[in-house]
Design an enzyme around this catalytic site. Structure first.
Site, PDB file in Angstrom:
ATOM      1  N   ASP A 193       0.700  -1.380   0.084  1.00  0.00           N
ATOM      2  CA  ASP A 193      -0.523   0.285   0.368  1.00  0.00           C
ATOM      3  C   ASP A 193       0.812   1.387   0.110  1.00  0.00           C
ATOM      4  O   ASP A 193       1.706   1.249  -0.006  1.00  0.00           O
ATOM      5  CB  ASP A 193      -1.233  -0.152   1.361  1.00  0.00           C
TER       6      ASP A 193
ATOM      7  N   ASP B  54      -8.014  -2.776  14.158  1.00  0.00           N
ATOM      8  CA  ASP B  54      -9.237  -2.958  13.738  1.00  0.00           C
ATOM      9  C   ASP B  54      -9.965  -3.686  12.241  1.00  0.00           C
ATOM     10  O   ASP B  54     -10.950  -4.112  12.068  1.00  0.00           O
ATOM     11  CB  ASP B  54     -10.041  -1.496  12.758  1.00  0.00           C
TER      12      ASP B  54
ATOM     13  N   HIS C  20      -7.994  -4.387   9.882  1.00  0.00           N
ATOM     14  CA  HIS C  20      -7.592  -4.679   8.116  1.00  0.00           C
ATOM     15  C   HIS C  20      -5.899  -4.486   8.170  1.00  0.00           C
ATOM     16  O   HIS C  20      -5.055  -5.399   8.625  1.00  0.00           O
ATOM     17  CB  HIS C  20      -7.460  -2.621   8.272  1.00  0.00           C
TER      18      HIS C  20
ATOM     19  N   GLU D 229     -10.203  -1.199   5.117  1.00  0.00           N
ATOM     20  CA  GLU D 229     -10.179  -0.860   6.380  1.00  0.00           C
ATOM     21  C   GLU D 229     -11.950  -1.686   6.296  1.00  0.00           C
ATOM     22  O   GLU D 229     -12.232  -2.161   5.978  1.00  0.00           O
ATOM     23  CB  GLU D 229     -10.575   0.313   6.168  1.00  0.00           C
TER      24      GLU D 229
HETATM   25  C1  F6R Z   1       1.117  -1.021   5.661  1.00  0.00           C
HETATM   26  C2  F6R Z   1      -0.156  -2.459   6.320  1.00  0.00           C
HETATM   27  C3  F6R Z   1      -0.756  -2.405   7.677  1.00  0.00           C
HETATM   28  C4  F6R Z   1       0.021  -1.818   8.472  1.00  0.00           C
HETATM   29  C5  F6R Z   1      -1.033  -2.445   9.826  1.00  0.00           C
HETATM   30  C6  F6R Z   1      -0.322  -2.886  11.630  1.00  0.00           C
HETATM   31  O1  F6R Z   1       1.528  -1.570   4.793  1.00  0.00           O
HETATM   32  O2  F6R Z   1      -0.689  -2.913   4.715  1.00  0.00           O
HETATM   33  O3  F6R Z   1      -2.120  -2.868   7.287  1.00  0.00           O
HETATM   34  O4  F6R Z   1       0.425  -3.569   8.831  1.00  0.00           O
HETATM   35  O5  F6R Z   1      -1.353  -1.037   9.866  1.00  0.00           O
HETATM   36  O6  F6R Z   1       0.495  -1.900  11.306  1.00  0.00           O
HETATM   37  P1  F6R Z   1       1.995  -1.453  12.620  1.00  0.00           P
HETATM   38  O7  F6R Z   1       2.439  -2.542  12.525  1.00  0.00           O
HETATM   39  O8  F6R Z   1       2.637   0.042  11.942  1.00  0.00           O
HETATM   40  O9  F6R Z   1       1.088  -2.128  13.391  1.00  0.00           O
END
Ligand code: F6R
Length: 259
Positions: A66, A135, A137, A142
């Site tokens: 992403d 959440d 995702h 989301e």
């Molecule tokens: C980032 C991504 C997100 C993160 C998620 C967890 O490329 O795709 O899904 O993996 O937001 O973020 P952290 O690892 O910072 O807790």
């Protein structure tokens, strides 16, 4: 879905690096890379193996999950910059082998469609590293994202913007929009490696692994995939009902089966 409960975040990173190393050593691998905090230990481990035990990425390609819309690639918090700083510039990927979405694309829909084509042209992703949002995702899909979604533009929830504010000077600097691989896109990777550490991820992991398959928890779509490895530390595993079962099964798994 295989759930592996490990004693510490360092063990999660080592086990994740083992899984990735297996693909990289086997031949030209296509890696799916996540950003955020979760995979940092894994990237560090892979960098050490590159330096100390000859793990080479010269034949590998990588696709990011992403990107923030509105951040140029050179912005320090763009995922292009983050992945270079945290991983890819410290190993030996060939020039042009690390692919990301262009957050500044004039036509985000066309950019998303082209990204899908680039992944397909590379032969698809062999192993996709995933973190999970509080959440539920994965990527930036989301809650209520279509479980069949493809790469597209999404709006971040307030919760995710709050969670990611630590990477920016102020919460209001976190972009509202992102380009993200869809859940259907992610599901086409041949092996999904979901990592989670810490108590803040315990509810999301429990919902993803043991909850119903439902768009309210996007990560629950992993239940449909034939090859998923979930690597969690004790804290992230703490709300799983069937911890004993997962530990028992993994402890008796024949070594030759690998992950
Ligand atoms: C980032 C991504 C997100 C993160 C998620 C967890 O490329 O795709 O899904 O993996 O937001 O973020 P952290 O690892 O910072 O807790």
């Amino acid at each position: 879905m295989e759930i592996v409960i490990l004693p510490s975040p360092a063990e999660v990173a080592r086990k994740a690096a083992d899984a990735i190393e297996q693909y990289v050593r086997r031949g030209p691998a296509v890696l799916g890379l996540a950003t955020g905090s979760t995979p940092l230990g894994t990237y560090q481990e892979l960098i050490e193996r590159h330096r100390n035990s000859g793990l080479g990425f010269g034949q590998a390609q990588a696709f990011l999950l992403d990107e923030y819309v509105g951040l140029p690639a050179a912005h320090p918090q763009s995922y292009h910059s983050v992945i270079r700083d945290e991983f890819t510039d410290s190993v030996d990927f060939a020039a042009g082998a690390v692919h990301g979405l262009d957050g500044m694309a004039q036509d985000p829909q066309a950019e998303a469609a082209q990204y899908e084509e680039r992944i397909a042209a590379a032969g698809g992703v062999d192993i996709q590293i995933l973190g999970i949002g509080t959440d539920g995702h994965v990527g930036f899909n989301e809650p209520m994202s279509s479980l069949a979604s493809r790469t597209r533009i999404k709006t971040l929830t307030r919760q995710t913007r709050k969670d990611n504010a630590r990477f920016f000077d102020r919460e209001q600097d976190v972009p509202d929009h992102v380009l993200t691989q869809g859940l259907g896109t992610i599901g086409q990777a041949r092996h999904l490696l979901l990592l989670a550490m810490g108590a803040a991820k315990a509810d999301a992991i429990a919902a993803a692994v043991e909850g119903p398959l439902a768009a309210i928890c996007p990560a629950s779509v992993l239940q449909l995939h034939p090859h998923v490895t979930v690597l969690v530390d004790e804290a992230a595993a703490s709300k799983l009902t069937h911890q004993d079962y997962y530990r028992d099964t993994f402890s008796r798994k024949p070594a030759w089966q690998g992950l």
